[in-house]
Enzyme design. Structure first.
Site, PDB file in Angstrom:
ATOM      1  N   GLU A 272      -7.548   9.032   3.796  1.00 42.53           N
ATOM      2  CA  GLU A 272      -7.227   8.490   2.602  1.00 42.53           C
ATOM      3  C   GLU A 272      -8.589   8.112   1.380  1.00 42.53           C
ATOM      4  O   GLU A 272      -8.821   7.249   1.792  1.00 42.53           O
ATOM      5  CB  GLU A 272      -6.544   6.735   2.571  1.00 42.53           C
ATOM      6  CG  GLU A 272      -5.324   6.605   2.031  1.00 42.53           C
ATOM      7  CD  GLU A 272      -5.201   5.771   0.936  1.00 42.53           C
ATOM      8  OE1 GLU A 272      -5.710   6.327   0.018  1.00 42.53           O
ATOM      9  OE2 GLU A 272      -5.685   4.841   1.405  1.00 42.53           O
ATOM     10  N   CYS A 306      -6.753   2.632  -4.659  1.00 46.07           N
ATOM     11  CA  CYS A 306      -6.614   4.355  -4.715  1.00 46.07           C
ATOM     12  C   CYS A 306      -5.678   5.281  -5.865  1.00 46.07           C
ATOM     13  O   CYS A 306      -5.393   5.723  -6.224  1.00 46.07           O
ATOM     14  CB  CYS A 306      -6.551   4.937  -3.684  1.00 46.07           C
ATOM     15  SG  CYS A 306      -7.909   3.952  -1.839  1.00 46.07           S
TER      16      CYS A 306
HETATM   17  C1  UN1 Z   1      -5.451   1.663  -1.450  1.00 46.31           C
HETATM   18  O1  UN1 Z   1      -6.259   1.382  -2.270  1.00 46.31           O
HETATM   19  O2  UN1 Z   1      -6.748   1.953  -0.502  1.00 46.31           O
HETATM   20  O3  UN1 Z   1       0.073   1.358  -2.084  1.00 46.31           O
HETATM   21  C2  UN1 Z   1      -4.054   1.391  -0.732  1.00 46.31           C
HETATM   22  C3  UN1 Z   1      -0.503   0.666  -2.935  1.00 46.31           C
HETATM   23  C4  UN1 Z   1      -1.364  -0.385  -2.240  1.00 46.31           C
HETATM   24  C5  UN1 Z   1      -2.147  -0.099  -1.420  1.00 46.31           C
HETATM   25  C6  UN1 Z   1      -3.696   0.500  -1.954  1.00 46.31           C
HETATM   26  N1  UN1 Z   1       0.349  -0.158  -1.008  1.00 46.31           N
HETATM   27  O4  UN1 Z   1      -1.375   0.130  -3.851  1.00 46.31           O
END
Ligand code: UN1
Length: 517
Positions: A272, A306
């Site tokens: 990821e 992310c």
């Molecule tokens: C991340 O940024 O690594 O969808 C995870 C989202 C959160 C998870 C982000 N539930 O922004």
């Protein structure tokens, strides 16, 4: 700037509640914490630069000890019926509920996201525990029709082994829970290497899990953690043939390396990695909703998700009005201590992240970008870790727009026709999350179709960040292709077995092959 006016939760209260002290050791598999590296790591509060604790990192020898426990524990843990494993995960969810306030506060203290988001992150942990509990009674495979008379086929899912979890600083507790809650109900033990920027969050999580495993008389090693250097612990973990699955969250550069090493030994990965998430804002959109989503997506977590919104692709007729409203919102962002309820944006994780922010802005300007708002570094508490959320008008093809900068920088650009918006949207190396704001059914459906977004997550009339745990989470292209969390992601934590059973006595070869002497 938010000033300190309320009584904030203190470091001492947080430490006491979560079993943290000023000096700790970085390896654990359910019993005492240990480490023999004499190599120390400091946990630093990004808000003011204060050293929160010193941790002796796990050495290569410590890793071996932990691994031995993890392997032994797997052999016992996998024998518990899955619903019994679910019961343990249910209790961990309960323990998280009881500690939600303090764990959420620790996330704010050590990582810098605002308290409501720290709490939200712990809520994700609780939610995935609940999800995994249900799953523990339904790790099911299909029964399949056999071509042979009086035969039956079916699929079974078996525990996989020790799962390696490598997590990033920006979700220092939730990503561990996404992986471990699933791994545990699937019958695996888990070995976690957390980000070196957020070791206290890892220690606190492990302490919570330990209490539950211990209270249930389970062997040490189902939950393991090694806090240590990437060059020692990280390298050992990805190269370790005893780890059939490595689930890693982080940069694309890191993911390519891990994917290569684990692939070479024919292990499995869930990667990821970076995102470059955009919202398309059509002239047919509810602009009030679009504004709220773009604002949270770009400024929330100081742009360090992310899934943060990094690009807005706006139809030219609504561009000026929309950008004006967005700037008005940006001007009202209270920047300050993340534990203060009036703060909307806390610090970046460290000065390195601030340097990345400054370099990106410089590069954007050189590449034809125009800063519409922000661009400055702030020091409300001394440490140069705060920045203004920033909006830059620039073309999608500029190199800096193609890169993921983990900071609150939002690139805005115009489009005329929706096909052009889709093209701009997909014209980046990453493919994590995406959204369109439109009231047109045709535009929305087209965006979700094979002709539309090329991302793992595609939304209509909500933003790019803040995905729920029930969906599979992850993305395509440079995002790495992995899926964690909800839906059927659990399958990656198990090994699949196809079974054919002959209940008729007579041997029949498949495909009508005759083989008689
Ligand atoms: C991340 O940024 O690594 O969808 C995870 C989202 C959160 C998870 C982000 N539930 O922004």
């Amino acid at each position: 700037m938010a000033k300190k006016t309320q009584k904030l939760v203190t470091k001492n209260q947080i430490f006491r509640a979560l079993g943290l002290t000023a000096k700790m050791k970085g390896a654990n598999c359910g019993e005492e914490w240990f480490a023999d590296s004499k190599d120390y790591l400091t946990s630093v509060n990004p808000t003011n630069g204060e050293v929160l604790a010193r941790i002796e990192q796990a050495s290569s020898r410590d890793y071996d000890k932990v691994m031995k426990k993890a392997r032994a524990a797997f052999l016992v843990w996998r024998q518990l019926p899955a619903p019994h494993r679910g019961e343990i995960v249910r209790q961990i969810g309960e323990a998280l509920r009881a500690k939600k306030d303090m764990l959420g506060a620790l996330v704010s203290l050590e990582m810098g996201k605002i308290y409501t988001e720290g709490l939200g992150e712990v809520q994700e942990m609780i939610d995935i525990c609940d999800f995994a509990v249900g799953l523990s009674r339904n790790l099911s495979g299909p029964t399949l029709q056999s071509e042979r008379p009086k035969h039956r086929m079916m699929e079974q899912w078996h525990p996989l082994g020790v799962v390696g979890v490598i997590s990033a600083f920006n979700f220092p507790v939730a990503v561990w829970a996404w992986n471990t809650a699933l791994a545990w109900v699937c019958g695996d033990s888990a070995l976690w290497k957390p980000s070196s920027k957020t070791p206290l969050c890892a220690i606190a999580c492990q302490n919570i899990a330990n209490e539950v495993f211990k209270a249930n008389g389970l062997p040490a090693g189902v939950s393991c953690v090694t806090i240590g250097r990437g060059a020692t612990i990280g390298e050992k973990l990805v190269n370790d043939v005893n780890i059939p699955l490595v689930s890693a969250t982080g940069s694309t550069r890191m993911g390519k390396r891990i994917g290569g090493i684990v692939g070479e030994r024919l292990g499995r990965t869930i990667l990821e990695l970076g995102g470059n998430n955009a919202i398309i804002i059509s002239e047919k959109a509810d602009l009030t909703g679009a504004l709220a989503s773009a604002f949270f997506g770009a400024v929330g977590t100081a742009g360090q998700r992310c899934t943060s919104t990094r690009r807005l692709i706006i139809q030219e007729k609504v561009y000026d009005t929309f950008v004006k409203k967005l700037i008005a919102n940006y001007k009202r962002v209270a920047i300050g201590n993340p534990l203060d309820s009036k703060t909307l944006m806390g610090p970046l994780i460290d000065e390195g992240a601030v340097a990345d922010y400054e370099n990106a802005i410089k590069a954007a300007k050189q590449q034809g970008g125009k800063v519409l708002y922000g661009g400055k570094v702030l020091k409300p508490f001394g440490a140069a870790t705060f920045v203004q959320p920033t909006i830059i008008a620039i073309e999608n093809k500029a190199q800096i727009v193609q890169d993921e900068t983990f900071a609150p920088i939002l690139y805005v650009m115009k489009y005329k026709k929706i096909d052009q918006a889709f093209k701009l949207h997909n014209d980046v190396p990453q493919g994590l999350s995406s959204a369109i704001y439109t009231d047109s059914v045709n535009e929305g459906e087209a965006f979700l179709s094979f002709l539309g977004s090329d991302c793992g997550i595609a939304n209509i009339n909500i933003g790019t960040s803040g995905a729920e745990i029930g969906g599979a989470f992850g993305g395509e292209k440079d995002t790495g292709g992995g899926r964690e969390s909800g839906s059927d992601s659990w399958k990656l934590y198990m090994r699949r077995q196809t079974n054919t059973i002959n209940w008729g006595g007579e041997v029949h070869l498949a495909q009508g092959v005759e083989f008689k002497a």
